[in-house]
Design a protein around this motif. Sequence first.
Motif, PDB file in Angstrom:
ATOM      1  N   HIS A 189       0.848  -1.194   0.000  1.00  0.00           N
ATOM      2  CA  HIS A 189       0.000   0.000   0.000  1.00  0.00           C
ATOM      3  C   HIS A 189       0.891   1.254   0.000  1.00  0.00           C
ATOM      4  CE1 HIS A 189      -2.663   3.138   1.725  1.00  0.00           C
ATOM      5  NE2 HIS A 189      -3.590   2.509   1.029  1.00  0.00           N
ATOM      6  N   TYR A 190       0.304   2.350  -0.524  1.00  0.00           N
ATOM      7  CA  TYR A 190       1.059   3.611  -0.597  1.00  0.00           C
ATOM      8  C   TYR A 190       1.730   3.946   0.734  1.00  0.00           C
ATOM      9  CZ  TYR A 190      -2.743   3.765  -4.000  1.00  0.00           C
ATOM     10  OH  TYR A 190      -3.650   3.439  -4.949  1.00  0.00           O
ATOM     11  N   ASN A 191       0.949   3.768   1.806  1.00  0.00           N
ATOM     12  CA  ASN A 191       1.475   4.211   3.096  1.00  0.00           C
ATOM     13  C   ASN A 191       2.347   3.169   3.789  1.00  0.00           C
ATOM     14  OD1 ASN A 191       0.458   6.704   2.722  1.00  0.00           O
ATOM     15  ND2 ASN A 191      -1.440   6.344   3.857  1.00  0.00           N
ATOM     16  N   PRO A 210       4.724   3.111  -2.534  1.00  0.00           N
ATOM     17  CA  PRO A 210       4.489   1.971  -3.415  1.00  0.00           C
ATOM     18  C   PRO A 210       3.160   2.124  -4.152  1.00  0.00           C
ATOM     19  CG  PRO A 210       5.104   1.267  -1.208  1.00  0.00           C
ATOM     20  CD  PRO A 210       4.783   2.726  -1.127  1.00  0.00           C
ATOM     21  N   TRP A 211       2.814   1.095  -4.953  1.00  0.00           N
ATOM     22  CA  TRP A 211       1.748   1.282  -5.937  1.00  0.00           C
ATOM     23  C   TRP A 211       0.422   0.584  -5.597  1.00  0.00           C
ATOM     24  CZ3 TRP A 211       5.964  -0.531  -9.804  1.00  0.00           C
ATOM     25  CH2 TRP A 211       6.978   0.438  -9.871  1.00  0.00           C
ATOM     26  N   ASN A 212       0.393  -0.173  -4.514  1.00  0.00           N
ATOM     27  CA  ASN A 212      -0.865  -0.751  -4.032  1.00  0.00           C
ATOM     28  C   ASN A 212      -1.595  -1.567  -5.095  1.00  0.00           C
ATOM     29  OD1 ASN A 212      -2.703  -1.212  -1.960  1.00  0.00           O
ATOM     30  ND2 ASN A 212      -4.050   0.448  -2.633  1.00  0.00           N
ATOM     31  N   GLY A 213      -0.908  -2.584  -5.607  1.00  0.00           N
ATOM     32  CA  GLY A 213      -1.534  -3.359  -6.674  1.00  0.00           C
ATOM     33  C   GLY A 213      -1.745  -4.825  -6.353  1.00  0.00           C
ATOM     34  N   TRP A 214      -0.709  -5.614  -6.556  1.00  0.00           N
ATOM     35  CA  TRP A 214      -0.857  -7.061  -6.587  1.00  0.00           C
ATOM     36  C   TRP A 214      -1.211  -7.662  -5.223  1.00  0.00           C
ATOM     37  CZ3 TRP A 214       3.020  -9.780 -10.336  1.00  0.00           C
ATOM     38  CH2 TRP A 214       3.115  -9.038 -11.519  1.00  0.00           C
ATOM     39  N   LYS A 269      -2.939   4.695   8.183  1.00  0.00           N
ATOM     40  CA  LYS A 269      -4.293   4.954   7.677  1.00  0.00           C
ATOM     41  C   LYS A 269      -4.281   4.929   6.149  1.00  0.00           C
ATOM     42  CE  LYS A 269      -6.066   7.640  11.504  1.00  0.00           C
ATOM     43  NZ  LYS A 269      -6.492   8.956  11.971  1.00  0.00           N
ATOM     44  N   THR A 270      -5.476   4.772   5.593  1.00  0.00           N
ATOM     45  CA  THR A 270      -5.605   4.854   4.146  1.00  0.00           C
ATOM     46  C   THR A 270      -5.703   6.315   3.755  1.00  0.00           C
ATOM     47  OG1 THR A 270      -7.998   4.947   4.087  1.00  0.00           O
ATOM     48  CG2 THR A 270      -7.003   2.756   4.197  1.00  0.00           C
ATOM     49  N   GLU A 271      -5.769   6.560   2.466  1.00  0.00           N
ATOM     50  CA  GLU A 271      -5.935   7.928   1.983  1.00  0.00           C
ATOM     51  C   GLU A 271      -7.300   8.484   2.367  1.00  0.00           C
ATOM     52  OE1 GLU A 271      -5.045   7.912  -2.162  1.00  0.00           O
ATOM     53  OE2 GLU A 271      -2.893   8.014  -1.761  1.00  0.00           O
ATOM     54  N   GLN A 272      -8.261   7.591   2.630  1.00  0.00           N
ATOM     55  CA  GLN A 272      -9.584   8.057   3.043  1.00  0.00           C
ATOM     56  C   GLN A 272      -9.637   8.285   4.548  1.00  0.00           C
ATOM     57  OE1 GLN A 272      -9.306   5.564   0.637  1.00  0.00           O
ATOM     58  NE2 GLN A 272      -9.896   6.997  -0.971  1.00  0.00           N
ATOM     59  N   THR A 316      -7.776  -1.223   0.532  1.00  0.00           N
ATOM     60  CA  THR A 316      -7.249  -2.148   1.547  1.00  0.00           C
ATOM     61  C   THR A 316      -7.544  -3.601   1.251  1.00  0.00           C
ATOM     62  OG1 THR A 316      -9.275  -1.912   2.832  1.00  0.00           O
ATOM     63  CG2 THR A 316      -7.459  -0.417   3.361  1.00  0.00           C
ATOM     64  N   GLU A 317      -8.242  -3.881   0.182  1.00  0.00           N
ATOM     65  CA  GLU A 317      -8.588  -5.273  -0.076  1.00  0.00           C
ATOM     66  C   GLU A 317      -7.388  -6.065  -0.580  1.00  0.00           C
ATOM     67  OE1 GLU A 317     -13.093  -5.991  -1.328  1.00  0.00           O
ATOM     68  OE2 GLU A 317     -12.247  -4.279  -2.405  1.00  0.00           O
ATOM     69  N   GLY A 318      -7.336  -7.307  -0.159  1.00  0.00           N
ATOM     70  CA  GLY A 318      -6.349  -8.231  -0.689  1.00  0.00           C
ATOM     71  C   GLY A 318      -5.130  -8.424   0.186  1.00  0.00           C
ATOM     72  N   VAL A 319      -4.640  -9.665   0.182  1.00  0.00           N
ATOM     73  CA  VAL A 319      -3.455 -10.047   0.940  1.00  0.00           C
ATOM     74  C   VAL A 319      -2.210  -9.628   0.159  1.00  0.00           C
ATOM     75  CG1 VAL A 319      -2.197 -12.017   1.892  1.00  0.00           C
ATOM     76  CG2 VAL A 319      -4.701 -12.041   1.859  1.00  0.00           C
ATOM     77  N   ARG A 320      -1.263  -9.004   0.861  1.00  0.00           N
ATOM     78  CA  ARG A 320      -0.053  -8.537   0.169  1.00  0.00           C
ATOM     79  C   ARG A 320       1.079  -9.534   0.346  1.00  0.00           C
ATOM     80  NH1 ARG A 320      -2.137  -3.474  -1.233  1.00  0.00           N
ATOM     81  NH2 ARG A 320      -4.329  -3.815  -0.752  1.00  0.00           N
TER      82      ARG A 320
END
Lengths: 497, 1064
Positions: A289-291, A302-306, A340-343, A362-366
Amino acid sequence: MKAIFLKYTLLAGILVAGFSCTKLDETFYDRGTDDNFLKTEDELNAFSNGAYAKLRGYRDSYWKMNEVTTDETTVPSRGADWNEGGLWRVLISHEFPITHQYINDMWNFIYRDGVNPVNAILQKLEGSSVVLPTKDQVIAQMKVLRAFHYYLAMDAFGNIPIVTSFEQTEPPKNTPRAEVFTFIEKEIKDNINALPATLDTKNYGKVTKGMAFMLLAKLYVNAEVYTGTQRWADCIRMCDSVSKMGYQLEADYFANFSTRNENSKENIFVVPYDAINAKGMMLHYLTLHYNNRYTYGLPSSPWNGWCTLKAFYEAYNDGDKRKTMFLVGQQYAQDGTPLKTEQGAPLIFSTTIGDLANATQTEGVRIVKYEIEKNTPYSDQNNDLVIFRYADALMLKAECLLRTGQAGTALALVNQVRARDFETANPITTLTLDTLLAERGREFIWEGCRRQDLIRFGKWNGAWQFHPADQDFRKLFPIPQAQLDANPNLVQNGGYK
Amino acid sequence: MLKHLIIMKLSFFIVLLSCMQVAATGYSQKHISLNMKDTEIKKVLDRIAGQSDVRFLYSNRKVDLQQRVSINATDESLQVVLAKVLSGTGFTYKELEGHLVVIMPEHTAWENIKVKGHIAGADDHASLPGVTVQVKGTAIGTLTDENGNFSLDAPSGGTLLFRYVGYEPLELPVKANMDVQLKKSSSALTEVVVIGYGVTQKKDLTGSIVSITPKEFNKGIISNPVQVLQGKVAGLVISKPGGNPNGKVSISLRGASSLSASSQPLFVVDGIPGIDINAVPPDDIVSIDVLKDASAAAIYGSRGANGVIIVTTRRGKEGAPQMSYSGYIGMEKMSNTYDVLNASDYRKYLKDNNIDAAAFDLGASTNWQKAITRTGISHSHNLSMSGGKDNTRYSASVNYLNNEGVVLNSGLERTIGRITLDQGIFDNRLRLGLSMNYVGEKNRYQGTDPDGNGDNRIWEQTIAYNPTAPIYNADGTFFEKLDINDNYNPVALANQIKHQRALNRFIGSAKATYDITSHLTYDLLLGMERASSDRGLYYSKESPVIEGAGSNGTATRASKTWDNKTLETYFTYNQQWGKNVFKATAGYSYQNFFTNSMSAGNTQFVSDIFSYNNLGAGQGDQPAVSSGAEENSLVSFIGRVFYSYNDKYLLTGTVRRDGSTRFGKDKKWGTFPSASLAWRITQEPFLQNSSWLQDLKFRVGYGVTGNQEIQNYKSPLTYSPGGKVLDNGRWVTSYQIGQNENPNLRWESAAQFNAGFDFTMFKGRLSGTLEYYDKRTKDLLFNYNVPSPPYLFPSMLANVGKISNKGVELSLSGGIIEHKDFSWNASFNISRNYNKILSIANDQFKSDAIYDGTVGARGLTAVQIVKVVPGYSIGTFYIPHYTGVDANGNQQFEDLDGSGTFDFRSDSRVAGNGLPKYQAGLANSFRYKNFDLNFLLRSLFGYQIFNATDLVLSDRFSRLPGRNAMAKYADSNIKGTYVSDRFIENGAFLRLDNFSLGYSIPAAKSKMFANPRVYISGQNLFVITKYSGLDPELPIDGLAPGIDNRNVYPKTRSFALGFTVNFK
């Protein structure tokens, strides 16, 4: 007056004649040409090294496409991020458009960065009169490296064109997959004896005998898929040959993926990366995640993707040390502050992903399989990307034994690999193809072989989350439209329009 | 001394002859006998003249010969008779050579008086330089200087004759101070037009050339000289998006005719091709000639495919020393802002959506678009002097421009110094001209520079950043809130990233022209240009971006030098016999371009104090170093013949053979021929005496021109360093092949047909041109897909496609009202271009379509929205069709291929085109007594814009509250950022582009100043458009024009107060 006239006519004549230069040969200052380059041993070595530099493209092409098309990893669109016109989402659902950019990228990596440069290198090496002590070894390495690229091409696209000469200009036709198999097998066998056998730093990151044996093992274990003929025994022989080379299982699974994994005794073939000299190892940026930048002290967001899928994550036992590679739940900064998230909501990674097209932040296992060096000024990391490692030789041997009715020996091999992952021993008790595939998944996640495994185990076309059951022809990627456009001699794989 | 006296006498005699009436024609000289009583002196003199061979001269005004006298003489000499006749009349006489006798008042001496004066156009009060001022009937004369001033000695009582090309001749009696106004003549056909390797008169033109003079130039804050042409020439589209003083200007003439090679016309400055137009201050430009069609541009064949723009600058003229000053001070403001949520809208949004205000309401109210901008103050000064005597002429000028950008820490400062010296020797048969030109430029960039270096984040952050965030913390440091990914305080970005460049450019040229015979001239031009730039980029340690705090400061220093050498040499032959005129030009040209560059960078600085000035102070693990050097040459042979019969039928033929190092081994040469014909229909008997039609010419031409504007070294196989490889435990540099070899790489060529009418009617009150062209470019240079394998790379630069541009152009200009105190002139032009790609494939290269153009935003980088495909124009948007939203706010798109599922590529269709089809310009110029008013309305229409800014800022769900969004979407329930025709908008606009109001201050009595004039000017005063974005004017070059990617410097509106004056 007449004198002046004559004088100036003469002057003009001289000027015209003097400047009427019509020489248009190019002068080169900052690049070499066939006229002046590749005349020394150093130049030839530097040129053949180019084939390894280009191998770094593997991560963003073949590796990527063999991850995000499987049940291991998916890339949800989160608002605008990772949307790309739906490019990522069709990969897990296997609805590959023939124009898909990443499929074309994969083709281009294999040929533009793999096969074709090696053809050029071989032509220049073989045609050079410079005395190069290692010439035979380098030629053998190049031919096996080319065979590796053909193996990737055959695995991904099936009937693929074979070109072995840099001189060829005729656009090639497809070669049937079985013939490609035979070609690759022969290339490796013809050259394997000239390859270096040592496991020292000298040949680290390069083509070695161990790499060639492993490549043959991969060929043979998938031989039925590639040619229709089983080669289980040949695979076992190759795995044994790998074992004889001196590779060992690391006591710590993660030692193979650490920032210093060049010290691993288990890794057989890697793509070396370096935060300064060989950038591109940014797997952590794909998934964090970005944060999470504050978790690791990264220089940028980071890019908060996969992510990995819930089912895949939950297939790990809680005691399995390998499970620690996953990030779920509340995320913290290095000082322990909850992120925290951006929201403005707490940054808690859920195991579930609801809507692939509209996932939340925030969805998904990193997945943090490769160690992240904290607080470096570089976005790029030093871990070397693992292509082949010894654990796979053991697991492939186990698979072939299982498939040839030697389940007991097979089980022992699997548990030998698995043992290091548990404080309290937690061996597999019964080995079936299904349990073996699941164990392979747990062991080799993010090592670019899941697609191949799913196909070999007959699960590729079955249903999993975000992937409805699909048809057989999806076992091959379509030959990219751009390649068909450019080369009318190519024929599309069956089923694709 | 004696000779000198004779000349003086002779000229005196001629003067007298011209201002006196000839009283008699002489008979043979003999003694005179006559007896007359109470007769007018005039009659007596007539009688005397009848008996002798003398002639009498007198001025009617000064000598009243009505007096009556009586005379009786028998066989007496002339002298005796005259003494008797004039005795007591108050007159006396004087004998001159050639049996002339002057009668004049007693006690007066004939004298020359010093005449000073100024000549201006009657319509616009603009000073006219180069006007011939001649004492009527004599060879005494001079020319006005560049400010329209003249001075000469002329006999009182004489008459001055004023003549100027394009104006009616005028005669006025000699006075000490003369303020003269010349009216435009009914035709400007004798105007001189620069055609490349020579000049010609407008009436002799057979190709399409538009000549623009300073009077027509746009005024205001001009940072790039080409802006003076904007909207003035039909078919020439000049676009300068945004108000960036350092911004790139994109220029296209008659459509986009290339896929990858440059579409910019070739600039030729004072005979040297390829000069950067920024080296010429607008005040020093004497004329700009735009060569539009192939027959005109073929003389620059190799680089003429996009047209040629020839700039001629001022040189010294014979006459008294002249000095003049012009300058302005201007202010610029942002002309439009994005309508994103302001602080109170944003707070309302938080409340309406039950979002925890504590996390997002940061307590301040900041308009970030205002915060990064300011009122830019600009000033410019131009001081010039010139003069000449006999065969020596000189000119010098200094020009200074300081153009402060409206965005903080951006600006342009430019100083140009020019000196020219012309000397004629051998009775002026050999004329030498030297010129030196220095340009010093300092650029302060905000956003990227024209080459794409630097940092563009500021534009995005300005519209994305939280409007409740303060600019500064309480302690004066910049406020930052880094929990939103990649969000940075825009004002901090503007201050913490320093990006500057210094450019020094020297251009020197030497020209020799020698009249070998009266028909044959030889020209030699040697030119040399050396430019060097030094660019620095520094990210402060304070900046939270990765290059700042992430790297503890990042510094880059890059320098580049250009060395261009030019040799142009040609013979011109000129012959006339009877009604036939024949001219020929033949020559050779050589140009060599050498560039070298160097760049270095470092990170990890202990302190910010050095900025980019001490790279060694950085402690980065691996400082970046690079350098390069490249060279290319062009060799050309040129030939042109012109023939006219009876001034009625005109023929021009041109051929240029060019060789370029850039092309394949056997493909380096290209031949570019052209031919054009013109028929001056008004020279035919049936139209010769037309009362309403003064001139009508029909022109037709066809020619081929070339384009070689690709990178150097694209044909051969080359080796360059590649990435590093771990070899025996060490990272070593590897080498790789750089590109596919293409020995067949050759010229891109454009064949153009052009036909047009030029007309002048109503005694010159209306003139215009109507033209049609059909331009087909073939062998388009582009990176085409090739089969890989066997080719190493899947694409290569090759000559494949065909593209067509057809169009019509209409220009009209006229003097609508011409009155002593009031006049109104207007000129209008409109052009329509039809661009169509004909093919992008051949036997070897197969390609159905090329995709291009992306939205530079996360999640959209792989989405290409422009399709280059035969049958359509360049810039065609090919995207899905938006049909609305479902109940959940998910956007719906038409399943165009009927597959049942949506796929971006296969469910796309043509949704518009970003290339303007029409351009129109309307220039008006009014004069009332000493006031003048000029304005230009400019319009581009017939195109669409993909409003990517709107797209990216449309999805409130993924943007708010972390990133700002467009205010209009604050209540929208539409989710997601998807490319579709939902964001296609009409780009048409009408802009009041340029406006100026001037007043010429009467200063006839001043001993120091002449022609002082003040003006105010405005640029971009208003724009009428339906486009909802910041400004509809976008770059028009490249394959994907018309995408508004929110990454541009804001458009500005400016006002300037200017002053010009000449010194006496």
